[in-house]
Design a protein around this motif. Structure first.
Motif, mmCIF file in Angstrom:
data_model
loop_
_atom_site.group_PDB
_atom_site.id
_atom_site.type_symbol
_atom_site.label_atom_id
_atom_site.label_comp_id
_atom_site.label_asym_id
_atom_site.label_seq_id
_atom_site.Cartn_x
_atom_site.Cartn_y
_atom_site.Cartn_z
ATOM 1 N N CYS A 141 3.989 -0.608 -23.019
ATOM 2 C CA CYS A 141 2.590 -0.805 -23.396
ATOM 3 C C CYS A 141 1.657 -0.752 -22.189
ATOM 4 N N THR A 142 2.231 -0.769 -20.991
ATOM 5 C CA THR A 142 1.460 -0.778 -19.745
ATOM 6 C C THR A 142 1.730 0.526 -19.001
ATOM 7 N N VAL A 143 0.682 1.349 -18.857
ATOM 8 C CA VAL A 143 0.875 2.684 -18.289
ATOM 9 C C VAL A 143 -0.014 2.867 -17.057
ATOM 10 N N PRO A 144 0.599 2.916 -15.866
ATOM 11 C CA PRO A 144 -0.175 3.178 -14.649
ATOM 12 C C PRO A 144 -0.279 4.676 -14.370
ATOM 13 N N GLN A 145 -1.397 5.088 -13.763
ATOM 14 C CA GLN A 145 -1.597 6.477 -13.359
ATOM 15 C C GLN A 145 -1.937 6.487 -11.871
ATOM 16 N N PRO A 146 -0.929 6.656 -11.010
ATOM 17 C CA PRO A 146 -1.170 6.641 -9.566
ATOM 18 C C PRO A 146 -1.745 7.967 -9.083
ATOM 19 N N PRO A 147 -2.293 7.986 -7.869
ATOM 20 C CA PRO A 147 -2.777 9.253 -7.315
ATOM 21 C C PRO A 147 -1.615 10.219 -7.123
ATOM 22 N N LYS A 148 -1.881 11.502 -7.304
ATOM 23 C CA LYS A 148 -0.834 12.513 -7.177
ATOM 24 C C LYS A 148 -0.610 12.943 -5.727
ATOM 25 N N ASP A 149 -1.638 12.806 -4.898
ATOM 26 C CA ASP A 149 -1.538 13.248 -3.511
ATOM 27 C C ASP A 149 -1.349 12.067 -2.567
ATOM 28 N N VAL A 185 -4.769 1.747 -14.888
ATOM 29 C CA VAL A 185 -3.726 1.080 -15.659
ATOM 30 C C VAL A 185 -4.270 0.810 -17.050
ATOM 31 N N SER A 186 -3.562 1.313 -18.059
ATOM 32 C CA SER A 186 -3.971 1.059 -19.436
ATOM 33 C C SER A 186 -2.947 0.136 -20.096
ATOM 34 N N PHE A 187 -3.451 -0.662 -21.032
ATOM 35 C CA PHE A 187 -2.620 -1.607 -21.766
ATOM 36 C C PHE A 187 -2.912 -1.456 -23.250
ATOM 37 N N ASN A 188 -1.864 -1.230 -24.036
ATOM 38 C CA ASN A 188 -1.979 -1.104 -25.484
ATOM 39 C C ASN A 188 -1.458 -2.409 -26.094
ATOM 40 N N SER A 189 -2.361 -3.180 -26.709
ATOM 41 C CA SER A 189 -2.005 -4.501 -27.220
ATOM 42 C C SER A 189 -1.392 -4.486 -28.626
ATOM 43 N N GLN A 190 -1.182 -3.310 -29.182
ATOM 44 C CA GLN A 190 -0.593 -3.214 -30.522
ATOM 45 C C GLN A 190 0.777 -3.899 -30.542
ATOM 46 N N VAL A 215 -4.236 -9.108 -9.408
ATOM 47 C CA VAL A 215 -4.199 -9.418 -10.830
ATOM 48 C C VAL A 215 -5.515 -8.992 -11.458
ATOM 49 N N HIS A 216 -5.415 -8.379 -12.644
ATOM 50 C CA HIS A 216 -6.611 -8.122 -13.456
ATOM 51 C C HIS A 216 -6.403 -8.805 -14.797
ATOM 52 N N ASP A 217 -7.359 -9.656 -15.175
ATOM 53 C CA ASP A 217 -7.293 -10.372 -16.446
ATOM 54 C C ASP A 217 -8.299 -9.739 -17.406
ATOM 55 N N PHE A 218 -7.799 -9.161 -18.481
ATOM 56 C CA PHE A 218 -8.667 -8.560 -19.489
ATOM 57 C C PHE A 218 -9.356 -9.621 -20.343
ATOM 58 N N GLY A 219 -8.929 -10.870 -20.209
ATOM 59 C CA GLY A 219 -9.502 -11.933 -21.030
ATOM 60 C C GLY A 219 -8.935 -11.858 -22.441
ATOM 61 N N THR A 220 -9.730 -12.260 -23.417
ATOM 62 C CA THR A 220 -9.292 -12.230 -24.815
ATOM 63 C C THR A 220 -9.653 -10.892 -25.439
ATOM 64 N N ILE A 221 -8.642 -10.245 -25.995
ATOM 65 C CA ILE A 221 -8.833 -8.965 -26.680
ATOM 66 C C ILE A 221 -8.165 -9.050 -28.047
ATOM 67 N N ASN A 222 -8.485 -8.141 -28.918
ATOM 68 C CA ASN A 222 -7.891 -8.104 -30.250
ATOM 69 C C ASN A 222 -6.626 -7.271 -30.261
ATOM 70 N N GLU A 223 -5.644 -7.712 -31.032
ATOM 71 C CA GLU A 223 -4.411 -6.943 -31.164
ATOM 72 C C GLU A 223 -4.756 -5.540 -31.660
ATOM 73 N N ASP A 272 -6.190 -3.355 -29.575
ATOM 74 C CA ASP A 272 -7.110 -2.802 -28.567
ATOM 75 C C ASP A 272 -6.324 -2.083 -27.478
ATOM 76 N N LYS A 273 -6.886 -0.999 -26.985
ATOM 77 C CA LYS A 273 -6.347 -0.291 -25.824
ATOM 78 C C LYS A 273 -7.380 -0.447 -24.724
ATOM 79 N N VAL A 274 -6.999 -1.135 -23.654
ATOM 80 C CA VAL A 274 -7.925 -1.434 -22.570
ATOM 81 C C VAL A 274 -7.423 -0.797 -21.276
#
Length: 158
Positions: A93-101, A113-118, A56-64, A66-68
């Motif tokens: 809103c949650t986009v993972p980028q795994p290794p290609k190889d 892993v990016s998260f778009n809070s919009q 688990v990764h907790d970004f904590g409190t972010i503003n609507e 925000d892209k983290v």
């Protein structure tokens, strides 16, 4: 002899047309690979094994709005190459980028892993699912955030 020449020519053409293309790990898994994996499982053979640095990764409190982004480190604790065929977030809103190889036994690689809070005010918990060539066939981990709504908008879970 003619059949061998035609077969060699066909194989050469396939290799030439696919060798220049950038392939992801998912592109490298064939039906034959999956059947071989099932055979290995049935015989108790050598398989890759996923070990994540955190579940688990907790970004904590972010503003609507925000892209983290964060990174999970995956280590192959098994005895065969680890292939991540697919990585999928539970929401767009949650986009993972795994290794290609493939990841060799004992090696590690990052999964960004990016998260778009919009449009996602309130407490958020999103899951990332990896489709792998491990015995289990899939692995999961989570991201969390408490998204502060934009001014004038009431917080709701979406």
């Amino acid at each position: 002899m003619m059949k061998k020449s035609i077969g060699f020519l066909a194989l050469s053409v396939v290799l030439m047309t696919t060798s220049c293309k950038q392939e992801s790990a998912a592109d490298k898994i064939t039906d034959a690979d999956m059947k071989a994996l099932e055979a290995e499982k049935a015989l108790g053979g050598k398989l890759p094994k996923v070990k994540l640095d955190k579940l688990v990764h907790d970004f904590g409190t972010i503003n609507e709005g925000d892209k983290v982004e964060t990174e999970f480190i995956v280590t192959n604790d098994g005895e065969a190459d680890l292939v991540i065929a697919e990585a999928k977030g539970s929401c767009g809103c949650t986009v993972p980028q795994p290794p290609k190889d493939p990841i060799k036994p004992g090696d590690s690689a990052p999964i960004k892993v990016s998260f778009n809070s919009q449009g996602k005010p309130g407490a958020q918990e999103k899951t990332v699912t990896l489709t792998t060539n491990t015995e289990n066939g899939h692995e999961t981990f989570q991201i969390k955030a408490n998204v502060t709504p934009k001014a004038g908008i009431a917080a709701t879970n979406k």
